[in-house]
Every structure is written in C-alpha cells, then in structure tokens.
Design a protein around this motif. Structure first.
Motif, PDB file in Angstrom:
ATOM      1  N   GLU B 148      54.791  10.923  26.216  1.00  0.00           N
ATOM      2  CA  GLU B 148      54.767  11.854  25.080  1.00  0.00           C
ATOM      3  C   GLU B 148      54.441  11.150  23.771  1.00  0.00           C
ATOM      4  OE1 GLU B 148      58.585  13.857  25.114  1.00  0.00           O
ATOM      5  OE2 GLU B 148      58.403  14.168  27.281  1.00  0.00           O
ATOM      6  N   ALA B 149      54.123   9.842  23.853  1.00  0.00           N
ATOM      7  CA  ALA B 149      53.952   9.085  22.620  1.00  0.00           C
ATOM      8  C   ALA B 149      52.813   9.640  21.773  1.00  0.00           C
ATOM      9  CB  ALA B 149      53.712   7.610  22.938  1.00  0.00           C
ATOM     10  N   ASP B 150      51.686   9.970  22.401  1.00  0.00           N
ATOM     11  CA  ASP B 150      50.550  10.444  21.614  1.00  0.00           C
ATOM     12  C   ASP B 150      50.860  11.773  20.935  1.00  0.00           C
ATOM     13  OD1 ASP B 150      48.919   8.274  22.001  1.00  0.00           O
ATOM     14  OD2 ASP B 150      48.123   9.036  23.913  1.00  0.00           O
ATOM     15  N   ALA B 151      51.524  12.643  21.672  1.00  0.00           N
ATOM     16  CA  ALA B 151      51.905  13.923  21.067  1.00  0.00           C
ATOM     17  C   ALA B 151      52.859  13.691  19.904  1.00  0.00           C
ATOM     18  CB  ALA B 151      52.557  14.813  22.126  1.00  0.00           C
ATOM     19  N   HIS B 152      53.765  12.760  20.103  1.00  0.00           N
ATOM     20  CA  HIS B 152      54.732  12.433  19.058  1.00  0.00           C
ATOM     21  C   HIS B 152      54.012  11.915  17.810  1.00  0.00           C
ATOM     22  CE1 HIS B 152      58.415  10.745  17.260  1.00  0.00           C
ATOM     23  NE2 HIS B 152      57.676   9.688  16.984  1.00  0.00           N
ATOM     24  N   LEU B 153      52.987  11.087  18.005  1.00  0.00           N
ATOM     25  CA  LEU B 153      52.297  10.460  16.881  1.00  0.00           C
ATOM     26  C   LEU B 153      51.362  11.440  16.169  1.00  0.00           C
ATOM     27  CD1 LEU B 153      51.607   6.933  18.340  1.00  0.00           C
ATOM     28  CD2 LEU B 153      53.088   7.536  16.423  1.00  0.00           C
ATOM     29  N   ASP B 154      50.914  12.467  16.895  1.00  0.00           N
ATOM     30  CA  ASP B 154      50.153  13.548  16.288  1.00  0.00           C
ATOM     31  C   ASP B 154      48.995  13.025  15.424  1.00  0.00           C
ATOM     32  OD1 ASP B 154      49.524  16.164  15.790  1.00  0.00           O
ATOM     33  OD2 ASP B 154      50.926  16.381  14.093  1.00  0.00           O
ATOM     34  N   GLY B 155      48.213  12.141  16.024  1.00  0.00           N
ATOM     35  CA  GLY B 155      47.006  11.684  15.327  1.00  0.00           C
ATOM     36  C   GLY B 155      47.167  10.425  14.499  1.00  0.00           C
ATOM     37  N   VAL B 156      48.411   9.956  14.286  1.00  0.00           N
ATOM     38  CA  VAL B 156      48.596   8.696  13.560  1.00  0.00           C
ATOM     39  C   VAL B 156      48.013   7.561  14.401  1.00  0.00           C
ATOM     40  CG1 VAL B 156      50.314   7.042  12.702  1.00  0.00           C
ATOM     41  CG2 VAL B 156      50.663   9.506  12.377  1.00  0.00           C
ATOM     42  N   ARG B 157      47.320   6.658  13.754  1.00  0.00           N
ATOM     43  CA  ARG B 157      46.698   5.551  14.474  1.00  0.00           C
ATOM     44  C   ARG B 157      47.753   4.740  15.218  1.00  0.00           C
ATOM     45  NH1 ARG B 157      42.796   0.800  12.078  1.00  0.00           N
ATOM     46  NH2 ARG B 157      42.749  -0.429  14.007  1.00  0.00           N
ATOM     47  N   ARG B 158      47.449   4.438  16.463  1.00  0.00           N
ATOM     48  CA  ARG B 158      48.438   3.796  17.332  1.00  0.00           C
ATOM     49  C   ARG B 158      48.033   2.346  17.591  1.00  0.00           C
ATOM     50  NH1 ARG B 158      50.538   6.045  23.182  1.00  0.00           N
ATOM     51  NH2 ARG B 158      51.116   3.993  23.998  1.00  0.00           N
ATOM     52  N   ILE B 159      48.936   1.420  17.327  1.00  0.00           N
ATOM     53  CA  ILE B 159      48.674   0.008  17.607  1.00  0.00           C
ATOM     54  C   ILE B 159      49.701  -0.471  18.623  1.00  0.00           C
ATOM     55  CG2 ILE B 159      48.606  -2.332  16.650  1.00  0.00           C
ATOM     56  CD1 ILE B 159      47.644  -1.083  14.014  1.00  0.00           C
TER      57      ILE B 159
END
Ligand SMILES: [Zn+2]
Lengths: 356, 207
Positions: B148-159
């Motif tokens: 669920e990390a991507d949904a949680h981040l909702d478009g914030v760039r992920r490193i």
C-alpha cells in the motif's frame, strides 16, 4: 600479566550483568534485571529483554566502574558472552563489547555463558580452589545442563541437558497452573511450605530404565508439567479444591529428585566425587538441601557459589576471561557473533591465531 | 572528528572531519550479520581516518529491524563511553534524505522508504533542508504495508534505500550539534511494540 583487570558483559537472557574482576578478586557484580517487565507475560519475552539490555548497559557499566573504583582506561581486557542464550539479547552485549574494546584499544574475549557459570566459583575467596575434575549441574530459567569439567579453560564436556523446558521454566509454567505469580520458583517454594512432598507421585522425566541408554544425563520437564496440569484439571472436574501446597511440594520434589539423582549418577559413573551447583534455580532451598544431604551420603563434596554469582551475571564472564588471559590465551578476533546454541566445548570463541 | 554508526539497514560506519568532509568510510550492505562486522568496521575507519581525536559519536536510531538496529546503537554508545564523549542520536532516514538532497540534487518533497520486514515499509517524507542544513520532515516516519506504500504516498516521489551513508548521517549529527538541536530521543525508533500477547488461561491438556 598476573592479575588482569577485566570487565565482563553478560546479556544472554533477562539480566544485564556487568562484572569487574582483578584476577580472581571480585570488584563489582552489577545486575539490572528486566524480570518485572516479563512478569505480566508469564515468562521472558526476547524482544522485551533485548530492549531492556540496550537501556541498561551504559548505566550498569557506570555503576560497576564506580563500585570497583576503577576507570575504563585501567582495564586490561573486555569480556562478553557470545552464547548460548537469546540471540537478540546476546547481540546487544556483543555490539557494546566490540564498541568498548575498539574504543579503548583493549583485547576482547568472547566466552561461553555456561562455562561462565562454572567460573563464578573461582570468585569465592574463602573457599579452597576448585578441584578438577568436577561435575557441574547448572539449573536456571534458560538451561538445565550437566557438565563434566576437567579444566575450566580447556576441557568442559556436556554430559546432558534438557530436551524441552529448562527447570526454571517448568517452575514458571506450573506456578501459572496453580494461579501463582511469575517468577514461579520462589512462589512454588512458598506454596510448598505446608505441603507434603510425597502426597502425589509426579513422573520423573527420562528416568525409566529404557531411557538410560540414550538419555542417562538428559532432562525432560514437559511431561511433568502436563501431569500437574492433568491433576489440576481433575480436581476442577470433580469440583474439589486444588491442594495447592501438596501439588507445589510434590512437583518441586519431582524436579529436585531428578536433578540430584542424575547429577550424583554422573559423579558415580565418572568416579568424580565433586559436584558444583550453579544457575538461578540453585536459589531453591529444597534443591540445595536435597543435593547436600544426598551428596554427603554418596561421599560427594558439593560447592555452591554465593547466590548473587549463581544467577546470570557479568562477573562470571569477566572471571572466565581472566582465567583465559592468565593461562596465556590470545584475545578473540573482532569477527565473532552471537551464537544462541554455542556448544559448551567452545569455552572461548574465535581466539586469534598466533602470529609467527 | 565525528564517528557515525548505523545498523538500521546494512552496517555503515564513517568518520568525518570538523569541516564535514569524509575521512574514512566502511560498510556492508548485508542486512544481517551486524554483530559480526561492527567491530572490524569501526576499527578500520579509525585506522584510516587519521590521528585527530574523535569528539562525538552519531548513532543511527532507526527505523530498522530491531535486532540489527540495536547492535549499532549499543556499539556507538559503548564506544562513546570508552572515550568519555557524547552520543548524538540521529534518525537514520535523515541520512538518506541528506544524501538525496545534497548528492543527488533531489528537490521538492520526497519519501525515504526502507524495509521494515513483515511486508511493511518505513516511510518518512522530507522537503529540502532548513537553515541549519538539516532535512525538513514534513510527514513523520510511519509503517505502512509494502503493497500500500504507493497509494499511501499518493504521487510523492519515492526513494527506496537499501543502504545508507554513514558520512551523511555524521553530517546531519554534526549540523544538529552545531545548532544545539536534538533530532530524536535515546529510545530507538522501534515503531512497533514487542510482539507478545498477554497469557490467557492455561490450555487444557485433557484428562
Ligand atoms: Zn545462565
């Protein structure tokens, strides 16, 4: 170096032990226990123990130095338990010991916890030196082991150990069955005061003739625990009150009987008229009484270190390292880890190879 | 010099000078085996780092798998005790954030994501650095299911970080110390309670 000053770190279970010795002289035996934090769970919780070690280490080292009246810079070596024990708990001590040894640029000795329990005996100034060979019975919440000690620093053999629960764990579990609090040892003792140890004949684990070939010196307490549980359930099913005092006394008698019988059998079989007792369960008065009485009848001399050195502690770890140093052993490399099942034959772990 | 030690992911150790420059660095990416390597890695950076005295130790306080994380903190504290010098606790994600901003030129908000085991990840959202040069946290560290990390981040760039730089960790600690700030407490960033349940009634064994 005749009298090495050593700081020992012990974190194999729920006691954070920091000990400082000079040779065979005890300077500090500082212990921070997380036992109270485990009480609500009815047994030692590894993650709770490991968290408590990390918190307790620095204050315990400070307190030990203050009590011993020495500075870290004065140390000749640092010692640490490499195993056996709870892996996550051991690793806290290993990390700290390495950080300290590198910081001070001092030799580091990684040692065996069980052999440490034997080394506790050499810190008792008023008694004659430990004679070899000796049989050692180590009983605690974490282990139940019978050892043949031919030399503290070079030759220790495991004769037998528990196949399931440690004796101390059995006390904890039976205390729970009897609705007594944790830790179970002292509670069972208190409950047993008014009880008849012969009221109920509970089973003696691995004591039948058929067990003798493969498990002469091994222990098993899970069948005993189940027998107590059955007994309690039967009382409840019949609507009679559980005779707690008799159950406690009879259970304790079964544990003590099997421990002492097997230890004295080892003394007789191996022709070793000396028995050393160690581990926290030695605090149990009935165990000491029965061991002393039956050993005397068998012509076996019993040694019991002070109880503060029988429970897990850092002084015994420092004492073992001091003996290793005095006998000319080189320090351990920095590459050892925590070994939760370290065999007792590995008295020191990862000794450096001699440089030619 | 400042010594930094972190075992929240692999094992990372570094020494930086008072100018903030790296003097020595040693690490392994292995997410296990921290206890085995920690002593040699610290000894190696001391050998390589020159003769200047070490005056602070920075301890990476996680998040990270607990068993490994504690080894570095224990070693850092004991090293500091041996030298009679203070420990500066720093959240480990700050090291990854500083490296992203100053070495990789990342601008705007981004999330540092690390493995937290049990199919969860630890996520901290940063955006730039403040006047002291310390990464600005705009969303505190939380554990979220990995799926669920991507949904949680909702478009914030992920490193995603599988290792981190102890040099960057040391720099964050040095800057915090220079500014008189403490970035986290003495308790590791566990983010989970010990995994135990209270005992119920004893199980029936049957008659
Ligand atoms: Zn023990």
């Amino acid at each position: 170096m005749s009298e090495p000053l050593v700081l020992g770190i012990e974190t194999s279970c729920d006691e954070t032990g920091i000990g400082i010795v000079r040779g065979r002289t005890l300077l500090s035996n500082t212990i921070a226990s997380s036992m109270d934090e485990h009480a609500r769970y009815g047994g030692v919780v590894p993650e709770v123990a490991a968290r408590a070690h990390l918190e307790a280490l620095q204050p315990s080292i400070d307190a030990a130095l203050a009590e011993a009246g020495v500075r870290l810079a004065d140390l000749d070596a640092v010692a640490v338990t490499s195993g056996p024990g709870l892996a996550g708990a051991l690793m806290v001590g290993v990390g700290a010991a390495k950080g300290l040894a590198v910081s001070l640029d001092k030799p580091l000795y990684a040692v065996n916890h069980l052999v440490g329990h034997i080394a506790a005996d050499i810190l008792t100034p008023d008694s004659d030196p430990l004679e070899y060979p000796t049989i050692a019975l180590l009983v605690s919440g974490g282990h139940t082991s019978l050892l043949h000690v031919r030399d503290l620093t070079t030759d220790v053999e495991m004769l037998g150990e528990t196949m399931d629960d440690a004796a101390g764990e059995a006390f904890d579990k039976v205390a729970r069955l009897l609705s007594l609090p944790y830790p179970g040892g002292p509670e069972i003792d208190r409950a047993a005061l008014e009880g008849d140890p012969a009221a109920i004949r509970f089973p003696r684990g691995l004591s039948r003739a058929s067990d003798m070939a493969a498990h002469r010196y091994d222990f098993s307490f899970s069948g005993l625990k189940t027998a107590v549980a059955r007994w309690v359930e039967r009382c409840e099913a019949e609507g009679t009150a559980v005779p707690v005092a008799d159950v406690a006394a009879s259970f304790r008698e079964a544990v003590v009987d099997v421990l002492v019988t097997k230890a004295l059998a080892a003394c007789e079989d191996l022709g070793v008229p000396r028995l050393l007792l160690g581990g926290g369960v030695i605090a149990n008065r009935r165990l000491r009484e029965v061991a002393l009485a039956r050993a005397e009848a068998a012509g076996v001399t019993v040694r019991i270190p002070p109880l503060s050195l029988c429970t897990d502690n850092g002084a015994m770890i420092a004492a073992l390292a001091a003996e290793l140093i005095t006998s000319g052993r080189r320090p351990s490399t920095l590459a050892f880890g925590a070994d939760s099942t370290l065999p007792v034959t590995e008295i020191q772990v990862d000794e450096r190879v001699a440089v030619a | 010099m400042i010594l930094a030690v972190d075992t929240s992911l692999g094992t990372a150790v570094a020494l930086i000078g008072d100018d903030g420059a790296s003097r020595a660095e040693a690490s392994t990416a292995d997410p296990l085996g921290h206890a085995e390597v920690i002593g040699d890695l610290i000894a190696r950076v001391l050998d390589d780092g020159g003769a200047d005295p070490v005056h602070h130790v920075v301890a990476g306080m996680g998040p990270g798998p607990f068993t490994g994380l504690r080894i570095g903190i224990a070693a850092a504290r004991a090293f500091a005790l041996g030298r009679g010098i203070p420990v500066l606790p720093v959240p480990s994600h700050h090291a990854a954030a500083l490296a992203a901003i100053e070495e990789d030129g990342v601008t705007g908000s981004f999330a540092v994501v690390t493995d937290a085991r049990r199919r969860e990840v630890a996520v901290t959202v940063f955006d730039g650095t403040d006047a002291d040069g310390i990464p600005i946290v705009i969303a505190d560290t939380v554990l979220v299911p990995a799926a669920e990390a991507d949904a949680h981040l909702d478009g914030v760039r992920r490193i995603d970080a599988a290792t981190l730089s102890a040099v960057a960790l040391a720099r964050v600690g040095a800057r915090a110390h220079a500014a008189g700030r403490t970035l986290t407490g003495d308790e590791p960033l566990y983010l989970r309670h010990p995994d135990v349940s209270l005992p119920g009634a004893p199980k029936k064994v049957g008659l």
